[in-house]
Design an enzyme around this catalytic site. Sequence first.
Site, PDB file in Angstrom:
ATOM      1  N   LYS A   1       0.887  -1.349  -0.063  1.00 45.25           N
ATOM      2  CA  LYS A   1      -0.181  -0.038  -0.054  1.00 45.25           C
ATOM      3  C   LYS A   1       0.821   1.088   0.101  1.00 45.25           C
ATOM      4  CE  LYS A   1      -0.744   0.922   4.849  1.00 45.25           C
ATOM      5  NZ  LYS A   1      -1.915   1.255   5.984  1.00 45.25           N
TER       6      LYS A   1
ATOM      7  N   SER B   1      -8.573   4.933 -15.382  1.00 45.36           N
ATOM      8  CA  SER B   1      -7.395   4.610 -14.609  1.00 45.36           C
ATOM      9  C   SER B   1      -6.791   5.653 -13.741  1.00 45.36           C
ATOM     10  CB  SER B   1      -6.331   3.703 -15.383  1.00 45.36           C
ATOM     11  OG  SER B   1      -5.600   4.753 -16.136  1.00 45.36           O
TER      12      SER B   1
ATOM     13  N   TYR C   1      -7.051   0.461 -12.157  1.00 44.35           N
ATOM     14  CA  TYR C   1      -5.712   0.022 -12.246  1.00 44.35           C
ATOM     15  C   TYR C   1      -4.965   1.121 -12.714  1.00 44.35           C
ATOM     16  CZ  TYR C   1      -6.810   1.291 -17.087  1.00 44.35           C
ATOM     17  OH  TYR C   1      -7.060   1.958 -18.281  1.00 44.35           O
TER      18      TYR C   1
END
Length: 130
Positions: A9, A25, A58
Amino acid sequence: MQRIMLKSKIHRARVTDSNLYYEGSFTVDADIMEKADMLPYEKVSIVNINNGERFETYLIPGDRGSRVFCLNGAVARKGEIGDEIIIISYCNMTDKEMETYKPTLVMVDDKNNIKEISHSTEPFKLMKQI
């Protein structure tokens, strides 16, 4: 059996740009992606700390050193420039793989400079082991 587990993360990054009419995205500085063990086109979850929104998209790499975190396409509706976010990637693991795996945690400051890279202090543990 496999479980879906935290792989890495990026914590408390700030949205630097928003482009509603891009084809979709989320753009992230390629240097930061690399340090967080995230790849171009990898699926991620994004949590907006300011408004509570959670969404999946993404990644696409931004210019190295740019410190860019840009909401593109429909996800531009999920936040504003300056919002703090958490970008989360996951992986599938067997219980055996979990015994030694440690996720990558990248902490950034309010200008999206990396201030710390760490790994969980302990590998994942099954509840029966705790």
